[in-house]
Design a protein around this motif. Structure first.
Motif, mmCIF file in Angstrom:
data_model
loop_
_atom_site.group_PDB
_atom_site.id
_atom_site.type_symbol
_atom_site.label_atom_id
_atom_site.label_comp_id
_atom_site.label_asym_id
_atom_site.label_seq_id
_atom_site.Cartn_x
_atom_site.Cartn_y
_atom_site.Cartn_z
ATOM 1 N N ARG A 1 30.229 33.518 -17.631
ATOM 2 C CA ARG A 1 30.854 34.626 -16.878
ATOM 3 C C ARG A 1 32.298 34.876 -17.352
ATOM 4 N NH1 ARG A 1 29.699 38.311 -14.093
ATOM 5 N NH2 ARG A 1 31.197 38.051 -12.447
ATOM 6 N N THR A 2 32.489 34.861 -18.661
ATOM 7 C CA THR A 2 33.794 35.200 -19.231
ATOM 8 C C THR A 2 33.848 36.697 -19.501
ATOM 9 O OG1 THR A 2 34.177 33.032 -20.224
ATOM 10 C CG2 THR A 2 35.304 34.891 -21.251
ATOM 11 N N ALA A 3 34.996 37.288 -19.205
ATOM 12 C CA ALA A 3 35.260 38.699 -19.487
ATOM 13 C C ALA A 3 36.100 38.769 -20.751
ATOM 14 C CB ALA A 3 36.005 39.323 -18.315
ATOM 15 N N LEU A 4 35.590 39.465 -21.765
ATOM 16 C CA LEU A 4 36.235 39.498 -23.071
ATOM 17 C C LEU A 4 36.656 40.908 -23.433
ATOM 18 C CD1 LEU A 4 35.208 37.628 -26.244
ATOM 19 C CD2 LEU A 4 35.554 40.100 -26.374
ATOM 20 N N LEU A 5 37.904 41.044 -23.845
ATOM 21 C CA LEU A 5 38.413 42.301 -24.381
ATOM 22 C C LEU A 5 38.478 42.191 -25.896
ATOM 23 C CD1 LEU A 5 39.705 45.125 -24.159
ATOM 24 C CD2 LEU A 5 41.937 43.970 -23.950
ATOM 25 N N ALA A 6 37.860 43.143 -26.578
ATOM 26 C CA ALA A 6 37.959 43.244 -28.029
ATOM 27 C C ALA A 6 38.994 44.318 -28.357
ATOM 28 C CB ALA A 6 36.606 43.598 -28.636
ATOM 29 N N ALA A 7 39.713 44.135 -29.450
ATOM 30 C CA ALA A 7 40.814 45.029 -29.805
ATOM 31 C C ALA A 7 40.392 46.484 -29.963
ATOM 32 C CB ALA A 7 41.499 44.541 -31.074
ATOM 33 N N HIS A 8 39.160 46.722 -30.358
ATOM 34 C CA HIS A 8 38.642 48.084 -30.502
ATOM 35 C C HIS A 8 37.119 48.009 -30.485
ATOM 36 C CE1 HIS A 8 37.837 47.392 -34.867
ATOM 37 N NE2 HIS A 8 38.945 46.662 -34.783
ATOM 38 N N ASP A 9 36.496 49.171 -30.410
ATOM 39 C CA ASP A 9 35.045 49.213 -30.231
ATOM 40 C C ASP A 9 34.273 48.576 -31.378
ATOM 41 O OD1 ASP A 9 35.379 50.450 -27.789
ATOM 42 O OD2 ASP A 9 35.066 52.473 -28.574
ATOM 43 N N GLU A 10 34.699 48.780 -32.612
ATOM 44 C CA GLU A 10 33.982 48.163 -33.733
ATOM 45 C C GLU A 10 34.043 46.646 -33.646
ATOM 46 O OE1 GLU A 10 35.058 49.735 -37.578
ATOM 47 O OE2 GLU A 10 35.012 51.784 -36.809
ATOM 48 N N SER B 1 23.740 47.530 -28.340
ATOM 49 C CA SER B 1 22.721 46.902 -27.510
ATOM 50 C C SER B 1 23.212 45.532 -27.053
ATOM 51 C CB SER B 1 21.414 46.755 -28.291
ATOM 52 O OG SER B 1 20.428 46.175 -27.473
ATOM 53 N N PRO B 2 23.492 45.397 -25.750
ATOM 54 C CA PRO B 2 23.470 46.416 -24.713
ATOM 55 C C PRO B 2 24.603 47.424 -24.920
ATOM 56 C CG PRO B 2 24.428 44.410 -23.837
ATOM 57 C CD PRO B 2 23.972 44.095 -25.234
ATOM 58 N N THR B 3 24.526 48.546 -24.192
ATOM 59 C CA THR B 3 25.569 49.555 -24.337
ATOM 60 C C THR B 3 26.918 48.943 -24.007
ATOM 61 O OG1 THR B 3 25.180 50.340 -22.097
ATOM 62 C CG2 THR B 3 24.067 51.528 -23.887
ATOM 63 N N LEU B 4 27.938 49.500 -24.597
ATOM 64 C CA LEU B 4 29.282 48.934 -24.530
ATOM 65 C C LEU B 4 30.182 49.786 -23.645
ATOM 66 C CD1 LEU B 4 31.259 46.808 -25.736
ATOM 67 C CD2 LEU B 4 31.644 48.429 -27.604
ATOM 68 N N VAL C 1 31.668 42.171 -22.280
ATOM 69 C CA VAL C 1 32.494 42.631 -23.393
ATOM 70 C C VAL C 1 32.964 44.054 -23.131
ATOM 71 C CG1 VAL C 1 32.560 43.052 -25.880
ATOM 72 C CG2 VAL C 1 31.191 41.159 -24.966
ATOM 73 N N LEU C 2 34.242 44.271 -23.378
ATOM 74 C CA LEU C 2 34.873 45.576 -23.206
ATOM 75 C C LEU C 2 35.615 45.909 -24.487
ATOM 76 C CD1 LEU C 2 35.598 47.847 -21.124
ATOM 77 C CD2 LEU C 2 37.551 46.441 -20.462
ATOM 78 N N GLY C 3 35.446 47.122 -24.988
ATOM 79 C CA GLY C 3 36.169 47.571 -26.174
ATOM 80 C C GLY C 3 37.302 48.509 -25.796
ATOM 81 N N VAL C 4 37.931 49.059 -26.808
ATOM 82 C CA VAL C 4 38.982 50.061 -26.620
ATOM 83 C C VAL C 4 38.739 51.168 -27.633
ATOM 84 C CG1 VAL C 4 41.468 50.548 -26.635
ATOM 85 C CG2 VAL C 4 40.663 48.297 -25.913
ATOM 86 N N ASP C 5 38.914 52.381 -27.224
ATOM 87 C CA ASP C 5 38.837 53.628 -27.995
ATOM 88 C C ASP C 5 37.743 54.542 -27.438
ATOM 89 O OD1 ASP C 5 40.907 52.958 -29.729
ATOM 90 O OD2 ASP C 5 39.540 52.120 -31.217
ATOM 91 N N ASP C 6 36.787 53.994 -26.718
ATOM 92 C CA ASP C 6 35.708 54.758 -26.096
ATOM 93 C C ASP C 6 35.008 55.663 -27.105
ATOM 94 O OD1 ASP C 6 34.089 55.256 -23.922
ATOM 95 O OD2 ASP C 6 35.315 56.904 -23.187
ATOM 96 N N ASP C 7 34.624 55.061 -28.225
ATOM 97 C CA ASP C 7 33.865 55.779 -29.259
ATOM 98 C C ASP C 7 32.445 55.973 -28.729
ATOM 99 O OD1 ASP C 7 32.035 56.181 -31.475
ATOM 100 O OD2 ASP C 7 33.730 55.677 -32.794
ATOM 101 N N GLU C 8 32.132 57.209 -28.357
ATOM 102 C CA GLU C 8 30.872 57.501 -27.674
ATOM 103 C C GLU C 8 29.654 57.058 -28.483
ATOM 104 O OE1 GLU C 8 28.427 61.324 -25.905
ATOM 105 O OE2 GLU C 8 30.592 61.497 -26.196
ATOM 106 N N LEU C 9 29.660 57.310 -29.785
ATOM 107 C CA LEU C 9 28.515 56.941 -30.613
ATOM 108 C C LEU C 9 28.344 55.426 -30.674
ATOM 109 C CD1 LEU C 9 26.204 57.788 -32.465
ATOM 110 C CD2 LEU C 9 27.821 57.711 -34.373
ATOM 111 N N LEU C 10 29.420 54.703 -30.946
ATOM 112 C CA LEU C 10 29.335 53.240 -31.019
ATOM 113 C C LEU C 10 28.923 52.641 -29.679
ATOM 114 C CD1 LEU C 10 32.458 52.213 -33.144
ATOM 115 C CD2 LEU C 10 30.081 52.270 -33.859
ATOM 116 N N CYS C 11 29.553 53.111 -28.612
ATOM 117 C CA CYS C 11 29.295 52.522 -27.295
ATOM 118 C C CYS C 11 27.880 52.796 -26.805
ATOM 119 C CB CYS C 11 30.309 53.033 -26.281
ATOM 120 S SG CYS C 11 31.997 52.476 -26.605
#
Length: 179
Positions: A114-123, A159-162, A145-155
């Protein structure tokens, strides 16, 4: 670059080889507030009730990745938490994730459930998802997992959706055009 004398807009300039006195006087410079993006991610995770946190930055150090990490960690610290920070192997080729995936997966496997992880960007978040799958870590049950930039195609195709922190590129573009 700047010999034309025309007004210049610099967006997130990373031109260390050009000193400040060489930059044109008639320029406008825009920066995103990357620390606020990290703080927003921490706030989201705290609101969801997480108590274990991690951050995965870029392979090669960047100021914006560091700012997101700093904002994330600072917000968590205000609530009495800290975050584990992944350090990629030294001299890791930026384009060759296949050489890093096992090390990242092993590091992810040492995080508490149950760790919450932030990645620097979606890729980078997609790479975290791949490493987690290789290490047989359940997403989102054991690692959110949470990304940054909200790239609609990548997110949407992950799998699973980001989920991702948006950076409001449209407003930034409008402000740059107005400048």
């Amino acid at each position: 670059y700047f010999a034309t004398g025309l007004p210049t807009v610099l967006y997130e300039p990373t031109l260390p080889h050009i000193s400040n006195h060489e930059r044109p006087a008639n320029n406008v410079t825009f920066f995103n507030d990357h620390a606020v993006e990290g703080q927003a991610a921490a706030e989201h995770f705290l609101t969801c009730g997480f108590t274990s946190f991690a951050f995965v930055g870029t392979v090669e150090p960047t100021s914006w990745s560091q700012a997101r990490q700093d904002g994330f960690i600072a917000r968590l610290a205000k609530s009495g938490f800290h975050a584990a920070v992944y350090r990629p192997p030294a001299k890791m080729p930026r384009d060759d994730f296949s050489r890093e995936i096992l090390k990242l997966g092993q590091w992810l496997g040492r995080l508490p459930p149950r760790t919450a992880l932030l990645a620097a960007h979606d890729e980078r978040a997609l790479q975290v998802l791949s490493a987690a799958a290789t290490a047989q870590i359940a997403i989102p049950e054991d690692l959110s997992v949470l990304g940054v930039d909200d790239d609609e195609l990548l997110c949407s195709t992950a799998s699973p959706t980001l989920s991702s922190i948006p950076v409001n590129a449209t407003e930034t573009g409008e402000r740059i055009a107005a400048a």
